[in-house]
Write a protein that holds these residues in place. Sequence first.
Motif, PDB file in Angstrom:
ATOM      1  N   GLY A  56      14.699  -0.221  -0.383  1.00  0.00           N
ATOM      2  CA  GLY A  56      14.094   0.036  -1.687  1.00  0.00           C
ATOM      3  C   GLY A  56      12.764  -0.679  -1.806  1.00  0.00           C
ATOM      4  O   GLY A  56      12.593  -1.755  -1.221  1.00  0.00           O
ATOM      5  N   PHE A  57      11.830  -0.112  -2.559  1.00  0.00           N
ATOM      6  CA  PHE A  57      10.515  -0.735  -2.666  1.00  0.00           C
ATOM      7  C   PHE A  57      10.617  -2.156  -3.238  1.00  0.00           C
ATOM      8  O   PHE A  57       9.933  -3.069  -2.777  1.00  0.00           O
ATOM      9  CB  PHE A  57       9.565   0.123  -3.524  1.00  0.00           C
ATOM     10  N   ASP A  58      11.509  -2.324  -4.207  1.00  0.00           N
ATOM     11  CA  ASP A  58      11.643  -3.650  -4.829  1.00  0.00           C
ATOM     12  C   ASP A  58      12.418  -4.638  -3.941  1.00  0.00           C
ATOM     13  O   ASP A  58      12.530  -5.808  -4.283  1.00  0.00           O
ATOM     14  CB  ASP A  58      12.280  -3.532  -6.218  1.00  0.00           C
ATOM     15  N   SER A  74       4.380  -0.187   3.692  1.00  0.00           N
ATOM     16  CA  SER A  74       4.936   0.692   2.668  1.00  0.00           C
ATOM     17  C   SER A  74       3.941   1.007   1.556  1.00  0.00           C
ATOM     18  O   SER A  74       4.301   1.040   0.388  1.00  0.00           O
ATOM     19  CB  SER A  74       6.202   0.028   2.082  1.00  0.00           C
ATOM     20  N   GLY A  75       2.699   1.246   1.940  1.00  0.00           N
ATOM     21  CA  GLY A  75       1.685   1.576   0.932  1.00  0.00           C
ATOM     22  C   GLY A  75       1.611   0.516  -0.147  1.00  0.00           C
ATOM     23  O   GLY A  75       1.374   0.831  -1.316  1.00  0.00           O
ATOM     24  N   MET A  76       1.793  -0.732   0.253  1.00  0.00           N
ATOM     25  CA  MET A  76       1.859  -1.804  -0.753  1.00  0.00           C
ATOM     26  C   MET A  76       0.460  -2.283  -1.129  1.00  0.00           C
ATOM     27  O   MET A  76      -0.321  -2.721  -0.280  1.00  0.00           O
ATOM     28  CB  MET A  76       2.709  -2.964  -0.255  1.00  0.00           C
ATOM     29  N   SER A  77       0.162  -2.182  -2.417  1.00  0.00           N
ATOM     30  CA  SER A  77      -1.139  -2.631  -2.919  1.00  0.00           C
ATOM     31  C   SER A  77      -1.206  -4.158  -2.902  1.00  0.00           C
ATOM     32  O   SER A  77      -0.232  -4.835  -3.236  1.00  0.00           O
ATOM     33  CB  SER A  77      -1.349  -2.141  -4.349  1.00  0.00           C
ATOM     34  N   ILE A  78      -2.356  -4.650  -2.524  1.00  0.00           N
ATOM     35  CA  ILE A  78      -2.590  -6.097  -2.510  1.00  0.00           C
ATOM     36  C   ILE A  78      -2.868  -6.525  -3.945  1.00  0.00           C
ATOM     37  O   ILE A  78      -3.871  -6.124  -4.529  1.00  0.00           O
ATOM     38  CB  ILE A  78      -3.789  -6.435  -1.604  1.00  0.00           C
ATOM     39  N   GLY A 124       9.263  -1.311  -9.398  1.00  0.00           N
ATOM     40  CA  GLY A 124       8.573  -2.380  -8.669  1.00  0.00           C
ATOM     41  C   GLY A 124       7.164  -2.056  -8.216  1.00  0.00           C
ATOM     42  O   GLY A 124       6.561  -2.836  -7.480  1.00  0.00           O
ATOM     43  N   THR A 125       6.628  -0.921  -8.651  1.00  0.00           N
ATOM     44  CA  THR A 125       5.304  -0.502  -8.178  1.00  0.00           C
ATOM     45  C   THR A 125       4.206  -0.835  -9.183  1.00  0.00           C
ATOM     46  O   THR A 125       4.477  -1.122 -10.354  1.00  0.00           O
ATOM     47  CB  THR A 125       5.281   1.020  -7.930  1.00  0.00           C
ATOM     48  N   THR A 126       2.973  -0.730  -8.721  1.00  0.00           N
ATOM     49  CA  THR A 126       1.841  -0.912  -9.630  1.00  0.00           C
ATOM     50  C   THR A 126       1.819   0.218 -10.663  1.00  0.00           C
ATOM     51  O   THR A 126       1.351   0.017 -11.784  1.00  0.00           O
ATOM     52  CB  THR A 126       0.515  -0.930  -8.841  1.00  0.00           C
ATOM     53  N   ALA A 188      -9.358   0.838  -8.039  1.00  0.00           N
ATOM     54  CA  ALA A 188      -9.099   0.890  -6.597  1.00  0.00           C
ATOM     55  C   ALA A 188      -7.990  -0.099  -6.253  1.00  0.00           C
ATOM     56  O   ALA A 188      -7.956  -1.211  -6.762  1.00  0.00           O
ATOM     57  CB  ALA A 188     -10.367   0.536  -5.840  1.00  0.00           C
ATOM     58  N   GLU A 189      -7.053   0.338  -5.424  1.00  0.00           N
ATOM     59  CA  GLU A 189      -5.966  -0.527  -4.969  1.00  0.00           C
ATOM     60  C   GLU A 189      -5.919  -0.509  -3.447  1.00  0.00           C
ATOM     61  O   GLU A 189      -5.466   0.453  -2.850  1.00  0.00           O
ATOM     62  CB  GLU A 189      -4.619  -0.051  -5.527  1.00  0.00           C
ATOM     63  N   PRO A 190      -6.390  -1.565  -2.796  1.00  0.00           N
ATOM     64  CA  PRO A 190      -6.295  -1.629  -1.344  1.00  0.00           C
ATOM     65  C   PRO A 190      -4.852  -1.895  -0.896  1.00  0.00           C
ATOM     66  O   PRO A 190      -4.149  -2.679  -1.538  1.00  0.00           O
ATOM     67  CB  PRO A 190      -7.200  -2.812  -0.974  1.00  0.00           C
TER      68      PRO A 190
END
Length: 230
Positions: A56-58, A74-78, A124-126, A188-190
């Motif tokens: 799970g993402f979280d 996992s495409g996780m934004s900094i 748990g995502t932005t 923008a989300e790197p």
Amino acid sequence: KDAAKESKVLRAGTEPTFAPFEFQEKDSKDFTGFDMDLIRAIGKQMGRDVEIKNMGFDALIPAINSGNIDVVASGMSITEERKKAVTFSDPYYTSGLAIIVRNDENNIKSLKDLEGKTISVQIGTTGADKAASVPGAKVKTFNTNAEVFLELNNKNADAVIIDRPVGAYFLTKEGKGQDKIVGETMDAEPYGFAVKKDSKLAGEINKALGELKKNGEYDKIYKKWFGEAP
Ligand code: GLN
């Protein structure tokens, strides 16, 4: 089994309902996507086999901290918040959030129009954070993005907030003819690969990523998934 090689396996955690960054092949269930190709190429560059773990993402950051995985791919934004818990590699992709609505929706064109509406997001995502910042909005959270979009298309939510490239990809697949993106991409989300706080693995990943950028491999993988050079 080769014990030396075994100990060198790079265990990467991913939440695979995030095409085109990570998803599973229909029949084989193999993990595929931009992040999957990139982390495998990074592992290869480092001389380590890569094992992908589905979670799970979280659960990803907790899995880093408990030592169950070595890296999040996992495409996780900094974000500043996450930087308190983990260390990120250099950014490897620049993303940003967008709003998706059904095609028949004509009143929602921006974040402002979501006030008092029902928003479907992944836990748990932005995107979930952004939805929670909208005054009076009802936020519904799900473990997978399949569920996030289903909620929209079952008319149990007015909008989805998700990373724009993932929304755009969905619109070319299951969302085709049903949904549309509205408004501008938000901040923008790197994306970065997350590792245990202050682990030297971050530097090793950065070195490998730098080499892949130099030798054209990064561009090749980028072009494969996005159809154009970065
Ligand atoms: N980029 C977003 C975040 O980091 C979403 C990531 C995802 O759902 N895999 O929160």
